[in-house]
Design a protein around this motif. Structure first.
Motif, PDB file in Angstrom:
ATOM      1  N   ALA A  53       4.693   7.417 -10.132  1.00 56.34           N
ATOM      2  CA  ALA A  53       5.689   6.267  -9.692  1.00 56.34           C
ATOM      3  C   ALA A  53       5.137   5.165 -10.696  1.00 56.34           C
ATOM      4  CB  ALA A  53       5.526   5.979  -8.151  1.00 56.34           C
ATOM      5  N   VAL A  54       3.773   4.570 -10.606  1.00 57.77           N
ATOM      6  CA  VAL A  54       3.507   3.603 -11.392  1.00 57.77           C
ATOM      7  C   VAL A  54       2.161   3.734 -12.055  1.00 57.77           C
ATOM      8  CG1 VAL A  54       3.037   1.109 -11.236  1.00 57.77           C
ATOM      9  CG2 VAL A  54       4.665   2.146  -9.600  1.00 57.77           C
ATOM     10  N   PRO A  55       2.330   4.425 -13.116  1.00 65.74           N
ATOM     11  CA  PRO A  55       1.043   4.934 -14.108  1.00 65.74           C
ATOM     12  C   PRO A  55       0.164   3.711 -14.471  1.00 65.74           C
ATOM     13  CG  PRO A  55       2.961   5.336 -15.152  1.00 65.74           C
ATOM     14  CD  PRO A  55       3.520   4.897 -14.022  1.00 65.74           C
ATOM     15  N   SER A  56       0.735   2.428 -14.518  1.00 64.39           N
ATOM     16  CA  SER A  56      -0.045   1.399 -14.723  1.00 64.39           C
ATOM     17  C   SER A  56      -1.184   0.989 -13.598  1.00 64.39           C
ATOM     18  CB  SER A  56       0.732   0.066 -15.238  1.00 64.39           C
ATOM     19  OG  SER A  56       1.374  -0.024 -14.263  1.00 64.39           O
ATOM     20  N   ALA A  57      -0.933   1.360 -12.521  1.00 65.75           N
ATOM     21  CA  ALA A  57      -1.706   0.888 -11.423  1.00 65.75           C
ATOM     22  C   ALA A  57      -2.761   2.004 -11.144  1.00 65.75           C
ATOM     23  CB  ALA A  57      -0.811   1.011 -10.061  1.00 65.75           C
ATOM     24  N   ALA A  58      -3.984   1.477 -10.791  1.00 67.22           N
ATOM     25  CA  ALA A  58      -5.133   2.472 -10.202  1.00 67.22           C
ATOM     26  C   ALA A  58      -4.727   2.737  -8.789  1.00 67.22           C
ATOM     27  CB  ALA A  58      -6.352   1.499 -10.165  1.00 67.22           C
ATOM     28  N   VAL A  59      -5.400   4.328  -8.587  1.00 69.48           N
ATOM     29  CA  VAL A  59      -4.857   4.855  -7.328  1.00 69.48           C
ATOM     30  C   VAL A  59      -6.287   5.243  -6.796  1.00 69.48           C
ATOM     31  CG1 VAL A  59      -3.813   6.539  -6.213  1.00 69.48           C
ATOM     32  CG2 VAL A  59      -2.903   5.736  -8.268  1.00 69.48           C
ATOM     33  N   GLY A  60      -6.371   4.907  -5.561  1.00 74.44           N
ATOM     34  CA  GLY A  60      -8.114   5.287  -4.898  1.00 74.44           C
ATOM     35  C   GLY A  60      -7.654   5.566  -3.446  1.00 74.44           C
ATOM     36  N   LEU A  61      -8.823   6.543  -2.774  1.00 77.99           N
ATOM     37  CA  LEU A  61      -8.536   6.739  -1.604  1.00 77.99           C
ATOM     38  C   LEU A  61      -9.877   6.073  -0.662  1.00 77.99           C
ATOM     39  CD1 LEU A  61      -7.799   9.605  -3.316  1.00 77.99           C
ATOM     40  CD2 LEU A  61      -7.356  10.298  -1.064  1.00 77.99           C
ATOM     41  N   MET A  62      -9.419   5.485   0.156  1.00 82.08           N
ATOM     42  CA  MET A  62     -10.406   4.799   0.853  1.00 82.08           C
ATOM     43  C   MET A  62     -11.320   5.787   1.749  1.00 82.08           C
ATOM     44  SD  MET A  62     -11.361   1.827   2.207  1.00 82.08           S
ATOM     45  CE  MET A  62     -12.644   1.400   3.327  1.00 82.08           C
ATOM     46  N   ARG A  63     -12.666   5.453   1.879  1.00 80.21           N
ATOM     47  CA  ARG A  63     -13.554   6.326   2.456  1.00 80.21           C
ATOM     48  C   ARG A  63     -14.372   5.515   3.398  1.00 80.21           C
ATOM     49  NH1 ARG A  63     -18.423   6.641  -0.027  1.00 80.21           N
ATOM     50  NH2 ARG A  63     -17.381   6.403  -1.909  1.00 80.21           N
ATOM     51  N   TYR A  64     -14.240   5.780   4.673  1.00 79.76           N
ATOM     52  CA  TYR A  64     -14.854   4.923   5.895  1.00 79.76           C
ATOM     53  C   TYR A  64     -16.292   5.249   6.180  1.00 79.76           C
ATOM     54  CZ  TYR A  64      -9.633   5.331   6.881  1.00 79.76           C
ATOM     55  OH  TYR A  64      -8.447   5.163   6.835  1.00 79.76           O
ATOM     56  N   ARG A  65     -16.944   4.626   6.790  1.00 79.97           N
ATOM     57  CA  ARG A  65     -18.364   4.854   7.362  1.00 79.97           C
ATOM     58  C   ARG A  65     -18.125   5.943   8.454  1.00 79.97           C
ATOM     59  NH1 ARG A  65     -19.824  -0.609  10.043  1.00 79.97           N
ATOM     60  NH2 ARG A  65     -17.467  -0.519   9.888  1.00 79.97           N
ATOM     61  N   TYR A  66     -17.269   5.897   9.359  1.00 77.55           N
ATOM     62  CA  TYR A  66     -16.979   6.782  10.345  1.00 77.55           C
ATOM     63  C   TYR A  66     -15.786   7.094  10.419  1.00 77.55           C
ATOM     64  CZ  TYR A  66     -20.847   3.309  11.702  1.00 77.55           C
ATOM     65  OH  TYR A  66     -21.891   2.583  11.675  1.00 77.55           O
ATOM     66  N   GLN A  67     -15.410   8.566  11.468  1.00 78.20           N
ATOM     67  CA  GLN A  67     -14.488   9.219  11.496  1.00 78.20           C
ATOM     68  C   GLN A  67     -13.640   8.455  12.714  1.00 78.20           C
ATOM     69  OE1 GLN A  67     -14.807  13.153  12.485  1.00 78.20           O
ATOM     70  NE2 GLN A  67     -16.454  13.656  10.917  1.00 78.20           N
ATOM     71  N   GLY A  68     -14.093   7.735  13.449  1.00 73.74           N
ATOM     72  CA  GLY A  68     -13.368   7.123  14.520  1.00 73.74           C
ATOM     73  C   GLY A  68     -12.878   5.647  14.185  1.00 73.74           C
ATOM     74  N   TRP A  69     -11.815   5.332  15.207  1.00 71.81           N
ATOM     75  CA  TRP A  69     -11.611   3.883  15.257  1.00 71.81           C
ATOM     76  C   TRP A  69     -12.305   3.111  16.089  1.00 71.81           C
ATOM     77  CZ3 TRP A  69      -7.699   1.193  12.944  1.00 71.81           C
ATOM     78  CH2 TRP A  69      -7.582   0.017  13.347  1.00 71.81           C
ATOM     79  N   ASN A  70     -13.001   3.467  17.135  1.00 70.70           N
ATOM     80  CA  ASN A  70     -14.310   3.124  17.897  1.00 70.70           C
ATOM     81  C   ASN A  70     -14.038   1.956  18.500  1.00 70.70           C
ATOM     82  OD1 ASN A  70     -15.599   5.416  17.026  1.00 70.70           O
ATOM     83  ND2 ASN A  70     -16.298   4.366  15.233  1.00 70.70           N
ATOM     84  N   GLY A  71     -12.896   1.985  19.424  1.00 71.64           N
ATOM     85  CA  GLY A  71     -12.639   0.606  20.091  1.00 71.64           C
ATOM     86  C   GLY A  71     -12.321  -0.827  19.472  1.00 71.64           C
ATOM     87  N   ALA A  72     -12.939  -1.804  20.168  1.00 73.57           N
ATOM     88  CA  ALA A  72     -12.769  -3.162  19.579  1.00 73.57           C
ATOM     89  C   ALA A  72     -13.385  -3.048  18.190  1.00 73.57           C
ATOM     90  CB  ALA A  72     -13.216  -4.043  20.768  1.00 73.57           C
ATOM     91  N   ALA A  73     -14.213  -2.331  17.959  1.00 69.82           N
ATOM     92  CA  ALA A  73     -14.978  -2.339  16.541  1.00 69.82           C
ATOM     93  C   ALA A  73     -14.165  -2.091  15.484  1.00 69.82           C
ATOM     94  CB  ALA A  73     -16.134  -1.500  16.539  1.00 69.82           C
ATOM     95  N   ALA A  74     -12.798  -1.298  15.825  1.00 68.74           N
ATOM     96  CA  ALA A  74     -11.944  -1.104  14.859  1.00 68.74           C
ATOM     97  C   ALA A  74     -12.434  -0.807  13.318  1.00 68.74           C
ATOM     98  CB  ALA A  74     -11.027  -2.290  14.594  1.00 68.74           C
TER      99      ALA A  74
END
Length: 248
Positions: A53-74
């Motif tokens: 769609a927009v080849p001039s933009a970079a594209v990336g995937l977020m990699r979190y520390r953890y698999q979970g949302w983990n309550g108030a820590a979000a």
């Protein structure tokens, strides 16, 4: 210390925009998010759609520390906000696209000054979720047959945003469930269209429509098996070429 960050799959020279994809996860887990789970693999075709769609933009995937949302820590939202804070100054605009828990994360950080648009796919938006001052374009989309995250929660959050003056588009996809395999072509088209609007035609952001709209079919449906095959193919076609990492 755990490492987190962005796996870039497309990074053209001189890019000042980034499309950042945030995958789903679990309610509670401090297990490593990993690189080959089904939740993150599901985002790979969207990376290809954004690049086209927009080849001039970079594209990336977020990699979190953890698999979970983990309550108030979000934790996923905290990781995502830290990434937005620390991206190189050359990146001026970021389009956030999230699925499920990732949809909750992109909404939670959508008020960051670098964010140029928020697209939440089957987002997990429980009752009482804090209202964030999102800037348009903002689009939520949810499968009508989703039993993992509640389409009514998505609609309720959109109504709260609209009551504060934020235009929001909400789409419902008939015959669609949480993994987004029944109408994979339509999800890809939505990602492509949203990315184009956010980065090249922001003045074309539609006025808020209070009714939930049915997302039209953009092409023939494929079987879930074919959709899974397309996910694998997208993963092979777009290898990780660069990593932006933080510690936390």
């Amino acid at each position: 210390m755990s490492r987190f960050g962005v796996d870039l799959v497309w990074h053209p020279a001189g890019a000042t925009d980034l499309v950042l994809l945030a995958h789903g996860g679990q309610e509670d887990s401090q297990a490593s998010a990993g690189l080959w789970g089904g939740a993150i693999l599901r985002m790979w075709p969207f990376a290809g759609a954004a690049r086209s769609a927009v080849p001039s933009a970079a594209v990336g995937l977020m990699r979190y520390r953890y698999q979970g949302w983990n309550g108030a820590a979000a934790d996923p939202a905290a990781d995502l906000r830290a990434v937005l804070d620390e991206l190189p100054p050359v990146i001026r605009r970021v389009v956030l696209i999230g699925h499920s828990m990732g949809g909750r994360a992109v909404v939670a950080v959508g008020d960051h000054p670098r964010v140029a648009g928020v697209l939440a796919l089957a987002p997990w938006l429980p009752a009482g979720e804090p209202l964030v001052a999102l800037r348009p374009p903002v689009t939520f989309a949810h499968g009508a047959d989703d039993t993992v995250t509640d389409p009514r929660g998505t609609q309720a959050y959109a109504s709260r945003l609209r009551s504060k003056g934020t235009p929001v588009t909400v789409y419902s996809l008939t015959d669609e469930t949480h993994p987004m395999l029944q109408r994979s072509t339509d999800w890809n088209t939505l990602v492509s269209t949203f990315t184009t609007t956010a980065l090249t035609d922001p003045e074309d952001t539609p006025a808020s429509v209070f009714e939930v709209q049915l997302l039209p079919e953009s092409g023939p449906r494929v079987s879930p098996a074919a959709a899974i095959a397309s996910i694998a193919l997208a993963r092979l076609r777009l290898p990780v070429i660069e990593r932006f990492e933080l510690e936390g």
